[in-house]
Design a protein around this motif. Structure first.
Motif, PDB file in Angstrom:
ATOM      1  N   VAL A 196       0.843  -1.193   0.000  1.00  0.00           N
ATOM      2  CA  VAL A 196       0.000   0.000   0.000  1.00  0.00           C
ATOM      3  C   VAL A 196       0.881   1.247   0.000  1.00  0.00           C
ATOM      4  O   VAL A 196       2.092   1.173   0.214  1.00  0.00           O
ATOM      5  CB  VAL A 196      -0.931   0.052   1.244  1.00  0.00           C
ATOM      6  CG1 VAL A 196      -1.946  -1.072   1.220  1.00  0.00           C
ATOM      7  CG2 VAL A 196      -0.121   0.007   2.532  1.00  0.00           C
ATOM      8  N   ASP A 197       0.247   2.400  -0.217  1.00  0.00           N
ATOM      9  CA  ASP A 197       0.952   3.665  -0.072  1.00  0.00           C
ATOM     10  C   ASP A 197       1.306   3.897   1.395  1.00  0.00           C
ATOM     11  O   ASP A 197       0.716   3.301   2.299  1.00  0.00           O
ATOM     12  CB  ASP A 197       0.081   4.822  -0.579  1.00  0.00           C
ATOM     13  CG  ASP A 197      -0.120   4.775  -2.080  1.00  0.00           C
ATOM     14  OD1 ASP A 197       0.876   4.599  -2.805  1.00  0.00           O
ATOM     15  OD2 ASP A 197      -1.279   4.915  -2.528  1.00  0.00           O
ATOM     16  N   TYR A 199       0.605   6.421   3.147  1.00  0.00           N
ATOM     17  CA  TYR A 199      -0.655   6.875   3.745  1.00  0.00           C
ATOM     18  C   TYR A 199      -1.773   6.314   2.891  1.00  0.00           C
ATOM     19  O   TYR A 199      -1.768   6.469   1.666  1.00  0.00           O
ATOM     20  CB  TYR A 199      -0.752   8.400   3.764  1.00  0.00           C
ATOM     21  CG  TYR A 199       0.240   9.094   4.665  1.00  0.00           C
ATOM     22  CD1 TYR A 199      -0.017   9.268   6.028  1.00  0.00           C
ATOM     23  CD2 TYR A 199       1.427   9.598   4.159  1.00  0.00           C
ATOM     24  CE1 TYR A 199       0.890   9.911   6.857  1.00  0.00           C
ATOM     25  CE2 TYR A 199       2.345  10.245   4.979  1.00  0.00           C
ATOM     26  CZ  TYR A 199       2.068  10.393   6.324  1.00  0.00           C
ATOM     27  OH  TYR A 199       2.968  11.030   7.144  1.00  0.00           O
ATOM     28  N   THR A 200      -2.753   5.691   3.527  1.00  0.00           N
ATOM     29  CA  THR A 200      -3.863   5.140   2.755  1.00  0.00           C
ATOM     30  C   THR A 200      -5.154   5.228   3.560  1.00  0.00           C
ATOM     31  O   THR A 200      -5.162   5.660   4.714  1.00  0.00           O
ATOM     32  CB  THR A 200      -3.561   3.689   2.321  1.00  0.00           C
ATOM     33  OG1 THR A 200      -4.486   3.288   1.304  1.00  0.00           O
ATOM     34  CG2 THR A 200      -3.665   2.713   3.486  1.00  0.00           C
ATOM     35  N   TYR A 201      -6.238   4.825   2.951  1.00  0.00           N
ATOM     36  CA  TYR A 201      -7.571   4.920   3.531  1.00  0.00           C
ATOM     37  C   TYR A 201      -7.618   4.214   4.885  1.00  0.00           C
ATOM     38  O   TYR A 201      -7.328   3.024   4.985  1.00  0.00           O
ATOM     39  CB  TYR A 201      -8.564   4.305   2.549  1.00  0.00           C
ATOM     40  CG  TYR A 201     -10.002   4.271   2.973  1.00  0.00           C
ATOM     41  CD1 TYR A 201     -10.587   5.316   3.677  1.00  0.00           C
ATOM     42  CD2 TYR A 201     -10.801   3.169   2.652  1.00  0.00           C
ATOM     43  CE1 TYR A 201     -11.919   5.265   4.053  1.00  0.00           C
ATOM     44  CE2 TYR A 201     -12.127   3.116   3.012  1.00  0.00           C
ATOM     45  CZ  TYR A 201     -12.681   4.165   3.724  1.00  0.00           C
ATOM     46  OH  TYR A 201     -13.997   4.108   4.096  1.00  0.00           O
ATOM     47  N   TYR A 243      -2.967  -2.571  -3.057  1.00  0.00           N
ATOM     48  CA  TYR A 243      -4.159  -1.719  -3.009  1.00  0.00           C
ATOM     49  C   TYR A 243      -3.754  -0.312  -3.413  1.00  0.00           C
ATOM     50  O   TYR A 243      -2.862   0.286  -2.805  1.00  0.00           O
ATOM     51  CB  TYR A 243      -4.746  -1.711  -1.598  1.00  0.00           C
ATOM     52  CG  TYR A 243      -5.857  -0.706  -1.371  1.00  0.00           C
ATOM     53  CD1 TYR A 243      -7.093  -0.855  -1.998  1.00  0.00           C
ATOM     54  CD2 TYR A 243      -5.675   0.385  -0.512  1.00  0.00           C
ATOM     55  CE1 TYR A 243      -8.118   0.060  -1.774  1.00  0.00           C
ATOM     56  CE2 TYR A 243      -6.699   1.299  -0.283  1.00  0.00           C
ATOM     57  CZ  TYR A 243      -7.916   1.129  -0.907  1.00  0.00           C
ATOM     58  OH  TYR A 243      -8.934   2.037  -0.687  1.00  0.00           O
ATOM     59  N   LEU A 244      -4.409   0.225  -4.454  1.00  0.00           N
ATOM     60  CA  LEU A 244      -4.057   1.551  -4.968  1.00  0.00           C
ATOM     61  C   LEU A 244      -5.307   2.352  -5.323  1.00  0.00           C
ATOM     62  O   LEU A 244      -6.344   1.791  -5.667  1.00  0.00           O
ATOM     63  CB  LEU A 244      -3.162   1.428  -6.209  1.00  0.00           C
ATOM     64  CG  LEU A 244      -1.725   0.948  -5.983  1.00  0.00           C
ATOM     65  CD1 LEU A 244      -1.058   0.637  -7.314  1.00  0.00           C
ATOM     66  CD2 LEU A 244      -0.918   1.982  -5.206  1.00  0.00           C
ATOM     67  N   ALA A 249      -5.722   9.683  -4.590  1.00  0.00           N
ATOM     68  CA  ALA A 249      -5.605   8.862  -3.388  1.00  0.00           C
ATOM     69  C   ALA A 249      -6.220   9.553  -2.180  1.00  0.00           C
ATOM     70  O   ALA A 249      -6.099  10.758  -2.004  1.00  0.00           O
ATOM     71  CB  ALA A 249      -4.129   8.555  -3.117  1.00  0.00           C
TER      72      ALA A 249
END
Length: 462
Positions: A196-197, A199-201, A243-244, A249
């Motif tokens: 994942v990034d 920072y993500t959801y 997951y992207l 984003a």
């Protein structure tokens, strides 16, 4: 048993040997989790080396290894090669983003509602739907993936997002969050790793914690995840998925360029990763008439694409369209059948009515104009911060290194409900703190201005 020489050694985690019960690995895992949840072991705390802890407890090294591995699967700790094992971000608290009841004196700038106050076209569509001659057919268990004309409307909607598929490789879910849940439970097993990034959801982070899935943050820049960093991670780590959110984003607003999407797709394909592409905000760019092809378009297999309608059409009607490659079809349908049985046909009918009648397009256009007005206001108060980006929220850098819950509470006391970057952080260390500021939930532009000025005053005096 080794000779104990650590009775008085200053270990950061020092379980009470007298309270341990068999099996020891379970007792120790429970002790570690309790100390993290209570706040005794803080985020970022380095845990004792496994051999030192084994020596202190007079236990086998393999027992401690098993404890640390179980804690990793639970999302309690993470390891860095050559540095050790540390308490993970968010291990002691719930970072789920959900609407909460707030004081009428507090301005809502946290929850991304999608200008939900503008709902007249949706109400009109609902009135037309209840008069349809086939209304009763929408109230039964038929068509697990969605009624044929619902899928046809979804196919039309996805084609405008640059998705080339057919209704036979589509399903309708009860919102994007539901689609994520079905995808994670269907494609992965406890202990699997998802890239994942940094920072993500935040709800995705929490969902993975609940399912004992390990998240691996991959370094990025202002164009998104770095392909070289992903390729390196794939060679050194056992990664199953990725997951992207290439079309904008959440929470960073970063848009992945077409060239980088192609390069990422090559790496995803070559390492046989399963892609979950969350395109909740790609429609904002698609509204220009020249949408950038999603990552899904570059992948021949193991790709799952989600397009929600909660932000652009109606948040209360939980409908998301998904597309998937042929190899995932049976897996998706199995997960959908066992978790949902089916999505509400009545909700799907209202969204379909909006799309097929053409009313969806002026509704989307109006929300885009509201977003432009809100973004312009933000840019006038915080010039140079993601200026020119069309979005429902902004990612504002702030000074200091206070914990996320303290910053949120201090701003709440000043009259603004907003989310700190700590809720979205996957990387173990953050060099810079941010606020994710919703521009679509204040209720009107006057309240939004007041809230933004409160935030400006707060960070200027911090």
């Amino acid at each position: 048993m080794p000779i104990n020489s650590f009775d008085h050694y200053p270990l950061s985690w020092k379980p009470d040997k007298e309270k341990l019960t068999k099996p020891y690995y379970l007792s120790l895992t429970q002790d570690l989790e309790q100390r993290i949840q209570s706040g005794e072991l803080l985020e970022g705390t380095k845990l004792p080396p496994q051999r030192e802890l084994a020596d202190y407890l007079d236990l086998n090294y393999t027992t401690i290894t098993r404890v640390y591995n179980m804690a990793k699967k639970k999302g309690l700790v993470y390891g860095i090669v050559g540095r050790g094992t540390f308490v993970a971000p968010h291990a002691s608290g719930d970072i789920t983003i959900a609407e909460r009841v707030i004081s009428s004196d507090v301005i809502e700038l946290s929850f991304v509602s999608g200008f939900s106050e503008y709902s007249a076209p949706v109400a009109d569509a609902l009135r037309r739907v209840v008069k349809k001659s086939y209304l009763k057919q929408l109230l039964d268990y038929s068509y697990i993936r969605g009624h044929p004309h619902h899928l046809s409307a979804g196919h039309r909607w996805l084609s405008q997002m640059g998705i080339r598929t057919d209704p036979d490789h589509m399903s309708i879910f009860t919102g994007a969050e539901n689609a994520l849940t079905v995808a994670l439970t269907s494609f992965f097993r406890a202990g699997d790793t998802i890239a994942v990034d940094e920072y993500t959801y935040s709800n995705f982070i929490e969902l993975c914690h609940m399912l004992s899935l390990h998240l691996l943050p991959i370094a990025g820049d202002n164009q998104g995840m770095k392909p070289d960093a992903l390729a390196k991670a794939c060679k050194t780590q056992n990664i199953q998925g990725i997951y992207l959110m290439p079309g904008g984003a959440n929470p960073t607003n970063i848009f992945i360029s077409p060239a980088r999407r192609k390069r990422l797709a090559q790496i995803i394909t070559s390492h046989h990763l399963t892609l979950i592409e969350d395109d909740l905000y790609g429609w904002l760019e698609g509204a220009t008439g020249h949408p950038t092809p999603p990552l899904f378009e570059y992948l021949p297999s193991r790709a799952f694409y989600i397009c929600g309608t909660t932000k652009n059409l109606c948040p209360g009607l939980r409908i998301a369209f998904s597309a998937y490659t042929d190899d995932l079809k049976e897996t998706v349908l199995h997960g959908l059948s066992n978790m949902n049985i089916k999505t509400s046909s009545l909700d799907a009918e209202v969204i379909t009515e909006l799309i097929l009648s053409g009313d969806a397009y002026p509704l989307v256009h109006h929300k885009i104009e509201l977003a432009k007005e809100a973004c312009a206001l933000f840019d006038s108060i915080f010039p140079g911060v993601q200026e020119g980006v069309l979005s429902y929220f902004r990612w504002l850098p702030i000074p200091g290194h206070k914990k996320y819950d303290i910053v949120e509470q201090e701003l709440y006391q000043r009259g603004v409900h907003v989310y700190h970057s700590g809720r979205f952080q996957v990387a173990p260390e953050a060099k810079q703190n941010y606020l994710r500021i919703s521009l679509c939930s204040a209720g009107n532009i006057k309240k939004l201005r007041k809230g933004l000025l409160i935030i400006k005053e707060y960070i200027s005096g911090d």
